[in-house]
Design a protein around this motif. Structure first.
Motif, PDB file in Angstrom:
ATOM      1  N   GLU A  18       0.830  -1.211   0.000  1.00 18.32           N
ATOM      2  CA  GLU A  18       0.000   0.000   0.000  1.00 18.32           C
ATOM      3  C   GLU A  18       0.864   1.260   0.000  1.00 18.32           C
ATOM      4  N   ALA A  19       1.949   1.246   0.776  1.00 15.89           N
ATOM      5  CA  ALA A  19       2.858   2.404   0.813  1.00 15.89           C
ATOM      6  C   ALA A  19       3.485   2.623  -0.560  1.00 15.89           C
ATOM      7  N   LEU A  20       3.872   1.544  -1.218  1.00 13.98           N
ATOM      8  CA  LEU A  20       4.473   1.672  -2.548  1.00 13.98           C
ATOM      9  C   LEU A  20       3.481   2.269  -3.538  1.00 13.98           C
ATOM     10  N   ARG A  21       2.258   1.809  -3.483  1.00 16.87           N
ATOM     11  CA  ARG A  21       1.233   2.361  -4.381  1.00 16.87           C
ATOM     12  C   ARG A  21       0.993   3.841  -4.073  1.00 16.87           C
ATOM     13  N   TYR A  22       0.989   4.162  -2.797  1.00 17.12           N
ATOM     14  CA  TYR A  22       0.802   5.556  -2.399  1.00 17.12           C
ATOM     15  C   TYR A  22       1.962   6.416  -2.894  1.00 17.12           C
ATOM     16  N   TYR A  23       3.191   5.961  -2.720  1.00 17.44           N
ATOM     17  CA  TYR A  23       4.356   6.704  -3.205  1.00 17.44           C
ATOM     18  C   TYR A  23       4.304   6.878  -4.717  1.00 17.44           C
ATOM     19  N   GLU A  24       3.801   5.861  -5.393  1.00 20.24           N
ATOM     20  CA  GLU A  24       3.648   5.967  -6.848  1.00 20.24           C
ATOM     21  C   GLU A  24       2.625   7.056  -7.190  1.00 20.24           C
ATOM     22  N   ARG A  25       1.482   7.045  -6.500  1.00 24.90           N
ATOM     23  CA  ARG A  25       0.448   8.074  -6.747  1.00 24.90           C
ATOM     24  C   ARG A  25       0.955   9.474  -6.434  1.00 24.90           C
ATOM     25  N   ARG A  26       1.789   9.600  -5.412  1.00 26.21           N
ATOM     26  CA  ARG A  26       2.317  10.908  -5.017  1.00 26.21           C
ATOM     27  C   ARG A  26       3.495  11.349  -5.879  1.00 26.21           C
ATOM     28  N   GLY A  27       3.947  10.476  -6.778  1.00 26.51           N
ATOM     29  CA  GLY A  27       5.043  10.838  -7.668  1.00 26.51           C
ATOM     30  C   GLY A  27       6.419  10.696  -7.044  1.00 26.51           C
ATOM     31  N   LEU A  28       6.525   9.967  -5.944  1.00 22.44           N
ATOM     32  CA  LEU A  28       7.823   9.773  -5.303  1.00 22.44           C
ATOM     33  C   LEU A  28       8.630   8.666  -5.978  1.00 22.44           C
ATOM     34  N   ILE A  29       7.935   7.725  -6.550  1.00 17.23           N
ATOM     35  CA  ILE A  29       8.601   6.704  -7.358  1.00 17.23           C
ATOM     36  C   ILE A  29       7.951   6.717  -8.728  1.00 17.23           C
ATOM     37  N   PRO A  30       8.744   6.480  -9.752  1.00 18.25           N
ATOM     38  CA  PRO A  30       8.180   6.529 -11.103  1.00 18.25           C
ATOM     39  C   PRO A  30       7.153   5.419 -11.327  1.00 18.25           C
ATOM     40  N   PRO A  31       6.203   5.655 -12.192  1.00 22.14           N
ATOM     41  CA  PRO A  31       5.231   4.593 -12.504  1.00 22.14           C
ATOM     42  C   PRO A  31       5.975   3.379 -13.065  1.00 22.14           C
ATOM     43  N   PHE A  61      11.256  14.835   7.255  1.00 20.55           N
ATOM     44  CA  PHE A  61      10.821  15.521   6.040  1.00 20.55           C
ATOM     45  C   PHE A  61       9.432  15.031   5.652  1.00 20.55           C
ATOM     46  N   THR A  62       8.610  15.946   5.154  1.00 19.68           N
ATOM     47  CA  THR A  62       7.291  15.576   4.652  1.00 19.68           C
ATOM     48  C   THR A  62       7.460  14.948   3.262  1.00 19.68           C
ATOM     49  N   LEU A  63       6.405  14.310   2.787  1.00 21.80           N
ATOM     50  CA  LEU A  63       6.486  13.710   1.456  1.00 21.80           C
ATOM     51  C   LEU A  63       6.689  14.770   0.378  1.00 21.80           C
ATOM     52  N   ASP A  64       6.084  15.944   0.536  1.00 21.21           N
ATOM     53  CA  ASP A  64       6.307  17.018  -0.433  1.00 21.21           C
ATOM     54  C   ASP A  64       7.764  17.469  -0.413  1.00 21.21           C
TER      55      ASP A  64
END
Length: 144
Positions: A18-31, A61-64
């Motif tokens: 779930e965290a990985l999917r969230y990071y993907e949605r937030r643009g922290l990891i490339p699709p 640090f925040t995700l942003d």
């Protein structure tokens, strides 16, 4: 194999799917690429990026802010002043939080000193203090 399915990436990174999917949605990891079956497959280098994200989160640090740091990292020719500025801003915020927590701690100590811990809650000076309509200084706090 250089690609990892999301479950393997989760296990190796110590993060949840779930965290990985969230990071993907937030643009922290490339699709990721997708297999014909629809499974996500990530390049193994994603582990390094996830380690960066985890360490950054541990430092508050925040995700942003992490996204900003990742953007700076993607431009190695850029001046490192932007990175230092973000770290300095984080330090300033932590110092403000520490000051706030110390004020709260002192106020709670003052509240605690009001009560012997004996008797009923009907006569508890802590509860009486908390019930007051008007803000009042806590005895023993720095601001009183």
């Amino acid at each position: 194999m250089s690609d990892l399915k999301i479950g393997a990436l989760a296990r190796r990174s110590g993060l949840s799917v779930e965290a990985l999917r969230y990071y993907e949605r937030r643009g922290l990891i490339p699709p990721p690429a997708r297999l014909p079956s629809g499974y996500r497959v990530f390049p193994v280098e994603t582990l390094d990026r996830l380690a960066f994200i985890k360490r950054s989160k541990e430092l508050g640090f925040t995700l942003d802010e992490i996204r900003d740091l990742l953007e700076l990292q993607a431009h190695p020719e850029a001046d490192s002043a932007g990175v230092k500025q973000r770290v300095e801003a984080r330090i300033d915020e932590i110092e403000r939080k520490i000051e706030d927590l110390q004020r709260i701690q002192q106020a709670l100590r003052g509240l605690s000193s009001l009560c012997s811990g004996q008797g009923s809650t009907a006569n508890c000076p802590i509860l009486a203090f908390l019930e007051q309509d008007e803000p009042a200084d806590v005895p023993g706090s720095r601001e009183s």
